[in-house]
Design a protein around this motif. Structure first.
Motif, short mmCIF file in Angstrom:
data_model
loop_
_atom_site.label_atom_id
_atom_site.label_comp_id
_atom_site.label_asym_id
_atom_site.label_seq_id
_atom_site.Cartn_x
_atom_site.Cartn_y
_atom_site.Cartn_z
N MET A 1 0.83 -1.17 -0.09
CA MET A 1 -0.20 0.08 0.21
C MET A 1 0.91 1.33 -0.15
O MET A 1 2.00 1.11 0.68
N HIS A 2 0.47 2.35 -0.71
CA HIS A 2 1.03 3.59 -0.61
C HIS A 2 -0.05 4.39 0.16
O HIS A 2 -1.02 4.69 -0.56
N GLU A 3 0.58 5.23 1.24
CA GLU A 3 -0.19 5.83 2.02
C GLU A 3 -0.01 7.28 1.72
O GLU A 3 1.04 7.87 1.53
N TYR A 4 -0.99 8.16 1.70
CA TYR A 4 -1.31 9.63 1.67
C TYR A 4 -1.99 10.35 2.59
O TYR A 4 -3.02 9.99 3.17
N GLN A 5 -1.42 11.62 3.04
CA GLN A 5 -2.22 12.52 3.96
C GLN A 5 -2.87 13.38 2.98
O GLN A 5 -2.18 13.95 2.05
N LEU A 6 -4.06 13.64 3.29
CA LEU A 6 -4.92 14.54 2.37
C LEU A 6 -4.78 15.92 3.01
O LEU A 6 -4.48 16.06 3.96
N ALA A 7 -4.67 16.98 2.01
CA ALA A 7 -4.74 18.66 2.68
C ALA A 7 -5.87 18.63 3.43
O ALA A 7 -5.79 19.63 4.54
N ALA A 8 -7.05 18.25 3.42
CA ALA A 8 -8.18 18.45 4.15
C ALA A 8 -9.00 17.25 4.56
O ALA A 8 -8.85 16.42 3.74
N PRO A 9 -9.65 17.05 5.70
CA PRO A 9 -10.26 15.96 5.98
C PRO A 9 -11.40 15.46 5.01
O PRO A 9 -11.87 16.46 4.49
N ILE A 10 -11.75 14.39 4.78
CA ILE A 10 -13.02 14.04 4.25
C ILE A 10 -13.90 13.08 4.89
O ILE A 10 -13.43 12.53 5.96
N ASP A 11 -15.19 13.11 4.63
CA ASP A 11 -16.16 12.34 5.39
C ASP A 11 -16.52 11.20 4.61
O ASP A 11 -16.41 11.00 3.74
N VAL A 12 -16.29 9.99 5.44
CA VAL A 12 -16.45 8.76 4.78
C VAL A 12 -17.50 7.90 5.52
O VAL A 12 -17.23 7.46 6.72
N LEU A 13 -18.82 7.89 5.06
CA LEU A 13 -19.74 7.39 5.83
C LEU A 13 -19.96 7.64 7.28
O LEU A 13 -20.51 6.91 8.24
N GLY A 14 -19.66 9.21 7.27
CA GLY A 14 -19.95 9.73 8.84
C GLY A 14 -18.77 9.77 9.58
O GLY A 14 -18.84 10.30 10.73
N TRP A 15 -17.74 8.96 9.22
CA TRP A 15 -16.16 9.15 10.00
C TRP A 15 -15.62 10.10 9.14
O TRP A 15 -15.62 10.18 7.93
N ARG A 16 -14.47 10.82 9.93
CA ARG A 16 -13.70 11.68 9.16
C ARG A 16 -12.13 11.04 9.09
O ARG A 16 -11.82 10.33 10.13
N THR A 17 -11.52 11.40 8.00
CA THR A 17 -10.20 10.89 7.98
C THR A 17 -9.40 11.65 7.25
O THR A 17 -9.98 12.55 6.31
N GLN A 18 -8.29 11.93 7.36
CA GLN A 18 -7.12 12.52 6.32
C GLN A 18 -6.17 11.66 5.70
O GLN A 18 -5.17 12.15 5.37
N ARG A 19 -6.48 10.29 5.62
CA ARG A 19 -5.66 9.65 5.33
C ARG A 19 -6.17 8.54 4.35
O ARG A 19 -7.26 8.18 4.44
N VAL A 20 -5.45 8.33 3.20
CA VAL A 20 -5.93 7.53 2.23
C VAL A 20 -4.67 6.33 1.85
O VAL A 20 -3.65 6.86 1.93
N ALA A 21 -5.14 5.14 1.21
CA ALA A 21 -4.13 4.45 0.81
C ALA A 21 -4.36 3.95 -0.76
O ALA A 21 -5.85 3.81 -1.06
N LEU A 22 -3.31 3.76 -1.65
CA LEU A 22 -3.57 3.17 -2.73
C LEU A 22 -2.85 1.95 -2.79
O LEU A 22 -2.01 1.50 -2.42
N ALA A 23 -3.80 0.93 -3.14
CA ALA A 23 -3.50 -0.53 -2.92
C ALA A 23 -4.12 -1.39 -4.25
O ALA A 23 -5.41 -1.58 -3.98
N SER A 24 -3.44 -1.85 -4.98
CA SER A 24 -3.74 -2.90 -5.87
C SER A 24 -5.23 -2.67 -6.59
O SER A 24 -6.10 -3.30 -6.69
N GLY A 25 -5.22 -1.31 -7.48
CA GLY A 25 -6.35 -1.03 -8.02
C GLY A 25 -7.38 -0.47 -7.11
O GLY A 25 -8.69 -0.53 -7.40
N ALA A 26 -7.19 -0.08 -5.96
CA ALA A 26 -8.22 0.08 -5.09
C ALA A 26 -7.52 1.75 -4.47
O ALA A 26 -6.40 1.82 -4.15
N LEU A 27 -8.72 2.57 -4.20
CA LEU A 27 -8.47 3.67 -3.14
C LEU A 27 -9.07 3.72 -2.12
O LEU A 27 -10.42 3.40 -2.17
N LEU A 28 -8.38 3.52 -0.71
CA LEU A 28 -9.03 3.10 0.55
C LEU A 28 -8.97 4.30 1.38
O LEU A 28 -7.74 4.86 1.60
#
Length: 143
Positions: free
Chosen positions: A41-68
Protein backbone atom coordinates in the motif's frame (compact mmCIF):
# COMPACT_ATOMS: atom_id res chain seq x y z
CA UNK A 1 -13.40 7.96 -5.84
CA UNK A 2 -13.51 6.26 -2.42
CA UNK A 3 -17.31 6.05 -2.82
CA UNK A 4 -17.19 4.22 -6.19
CA UNK A 5 -18.56 7.22 -8.12
CA UNK A 6 -15.97 7.12 -10.92
CA UNK A 7 -15.18 4.77 -13.78
CA UNK A 8 -12.05 2.67 -14.24
CA UNK A 9 -10.33 5.02 -16.73
CA UNK A 10 -10.75 7.96 -14.29
CA UNK A 11 -9.30 5.87 -11.46
CA UNK A 12 -6.40 4.80 -13.68
CA UNK A 13 -5.71 8.44 -14.65
CA UNK A 14 -5.67 9.37 -10.97
CA UNK A 15 -3.30 6.52 -10.07
CA UNK A 16 -1.02 7.42 -12.98
CA UNK A 17 -1.01 11.08 -11.90
CA UNK A 18 0.25 9.98 -8.48
CA UNK A 19 3.18 8.29 -10.18
CA UNK A 20 5.01 5.10 -9.31
CA UNK A 21 6.71 6.62 -6.29
CA UNK A 22 4.10 9.25 -5.44
CA UNK A 23 5.93 12.09 -7.19
CA UNK A 24 2.62 13.56 -8.43
CA UNK A 25 0.97 13.59 -5.00
CA UNK A 26 1.44 17.30 -4.26
CA UNK A 27 -0.38 18.30 -7.47
CA UNK A 28 -3.36 16.23 -6.28
CA UNK A 29 -3.37 17.74 -2.77
CA UNK A 30 -1.73 14.71 -1.16
CA UNK A 31 1.45 14.16 0.83
CA UNK A 32 3.08 10.75 0.54
CA UNK A 33 3.58 9.07 3.92
CA UNK A 34 6.97 7.38 3.91
CA UNK A 35 8.00 4.34 5.93
CA UNK A 36 4.56 2.76 6.18
CA UNK A 37 4.37 -0.81 7.51
CA UNK A 38 2.69 -2.37 4.47
CA UNK A 39 4.77 -2.65 1.28
CA UNK A 40 1.64 -3.35 -0.79
CA UNK A 41 0.00 0.00 0.00
CA UNK A 42 1.07 3.57 -0.67
CA UNK A 43 -0.37 5.91 1.94
CA UNK A 44 -1.10 9.61 1.63
CA UNK A 45 -2.13 12.46 3.90
CA UNK A 46 -4.94 14.60 2.48
CA UNK A 47 -4.75 18.40 2.56
CA UNK A 48 -8.16 18.48 4.29
CA UNK A 49 -10.27 15.84 6.04
CA UNK A 50 -12.95 13.93 4.14
CA UNK A 51 -16.16 12.40 5.43
CA UNK A 52 -16.48 8.67 4.77
CA UNK A 53 -19.85 7.21 5.80
CA UNK A 54 -19.99 9.57 8.78
CA UNK A 55 -16.38 9.12 9.90
CA UNK A 56 -13.64 11.66 9.17
CA UNK A 57 -10.14 10.94 8.00
CA UNK A 58 -7.19 12.68 6.41
CA UNK A 59 -5.47 9.51 5.28
CA UNK A 60 -5.94 7.36 2.18
CA UNK A 61 -4.13 4.37 0.72
CA UNK A 62 -3.63 3.22 -2.84
CA UNK A 63 -3.47 -0.57 -3.01
CA UNK A 64 -3.76 -2.87 -6.01
CA UNK A 65 -6.42 -1.06 -8.00
CA UNK A 66 -8.19 0.41 -4.99
CA UNK A 67 -8.37 3.78 -3.28
CA UNK A 68 -9.13 3.29 0.40
CA UNK A 69 -9.79 5.69 3.26
CA UNK A 70 -7.97 4.78 6.47
CA UNK A 71 -10.33 5.04 9.45
CA UNK A 72 -9.12 4.96 13.06
CA UNK A 73 -10.79 3.13 15.94
CA UNK A 74 -13.83 1.97 13.98
CA UNK A 75 -15.25 -1.54 13.84
CA UNK A 76 -15.18 -2.97 10.32
CA UNK A 77 -18.60 -4.52 10.91
CA UNK A 78 -20.06 -1.05 11.50
CA UNK A 79 -18.54 0.25 8.26
CA UNK A 80 -19.81 -2.76 6.28
CA UNK A 81 -23.27 -2.33 7.79
CA UNK A 82 -23.42 1.32 6.65
CA UNK A 83 -22.55 0.15 3.14
CA UNK A 84 -25.22 -2.55 3.29
CA UNK A 85 -22.72 -5.40 3.07
CA UNK A 86 -24.01 -8.40 4.98
CA UNK A 87 -21.59 -11.23 4.24
CA UNK A 88 -17.90 -11.02 4.95
CA UNK A 89 -14.78 -13.11 5.24
CA UNK A 90 -14.04 -12.80 8.89
CA UNK A 91 -11.44 -14.06 11.31
CA UNK A 92 -11.53 -11.77 14.34
CA UNK A 93 -7.97 -12.67 15.31
CA UNK A 94 -6.53 -11.88 11.89
CA UNK A 95 -8.56 -10.29 9.12
CA UNK A 96 -11.91 -8.82 8.18
CA UNK A 97 -12.86 -8.45 4.54
CA UNK A 98 -16.18 -7.46 2.98
CA UNK A 99 -17.08 -6.51 -0.57
CA UNK A 100 -20.14 -5.49 -2.56
CA UNK A 101 -20.22 -4.91 -6.30
CA UNK A 102 -21.28 -1.36 -7.17
CA UNK A 103 -20.94 -1.72 -10.94
CA UNK A 104 -20.35 -4.68 -13.25
CA UNK A 105 -20.28 -4.86 -17.03
CA UNK A 106 -19.07 -7.28 -19.66
CA UNK A 107 -18.21 -6.03 -23.12
CA UNK A 108 -17.15 -8.05 -26.12
CA UNK A 109 -14.10 -6.51 -27.84
CA UNK A 110 -12.95 -8.56 -30.80
CA UNK A 111 -12.39 -12.10 -29.57
CA UNK A 112 -12.02 -10.99 -25.93
CA UNK A 113 -14.46 -10.03 -23.22
CA UNK A 114 -13.72 -7.06 -20.95
CA UNK A 115 -15.07 -7.70 -17.47
CA UNK A 116 -15.30 -4.46 -15.45
CA UNK A 117 -15.99 -4.65 -11.72
CA UNK A 118 -16.15 -1.66 -9.38
CA UNK A 119 -16.71 -2.69 -5.78
CA UNK A 120 -17.06 -1.23 -2.31
CA UNK A 121 -14.53 -2.80 0.04
CA UNK A 122 -14.03 -2.90 3.79
CA UNK A 123 -11.03 -4.62 5.32
CA UNK A 124 -8.47 -4.77 8.05
CA UNK A 125 -4.82 -5.71 7.73
CA UNK A 126 -2.45 -6.79 10.49
CA UNK A 127 0.00 -4.02 9.56
CA UNK A 128 -2.59 -1.42 10.62
CA UNK A 129 -4.01 -2.44 14.01
CA UNK A 130 -7.02 -0.39 15.11
CA UNK A 131 -7.63 0.86 11.57
CA UNK A 132 -10.17 -0.04 8.91
CA UNK A 133 -9.66 0.41 5.19
CA UNK A 134 -12.80 1.38 3.28
CA UNK A 135 -13.12 2.44 -0.30
CA UNK A 136 -13.46 1.31 -3.83
CA UNK A 137 -11.71 -1.21 -6.03
CA UNK A 138 -11.56 -0.57 -9.78
CA UNK A 139 -10.77 -3.65 -11.90
CA UNK A 140 -10.87 -4.67 -15.56
CA UNK A 141 -10.09 -8.26 -16.54
CA UNK A 142 -9.87 -9.67 -20.04
CA UNK A 143 -10.80 -13.19 -20.98
Amino acid sequence: MVACKYDVPTFNDYAMALGASGEGAAALGLTRIEDTPNPFMHEYQLAAPIDVLGWRTQRVALASGALLAVLDQVKPQDVAQRLGIEEALRDDDFKYMAMRVAHHTQEKVGSNTLNTVISHEVSTVITHPGQVLVGCSYRVNTY
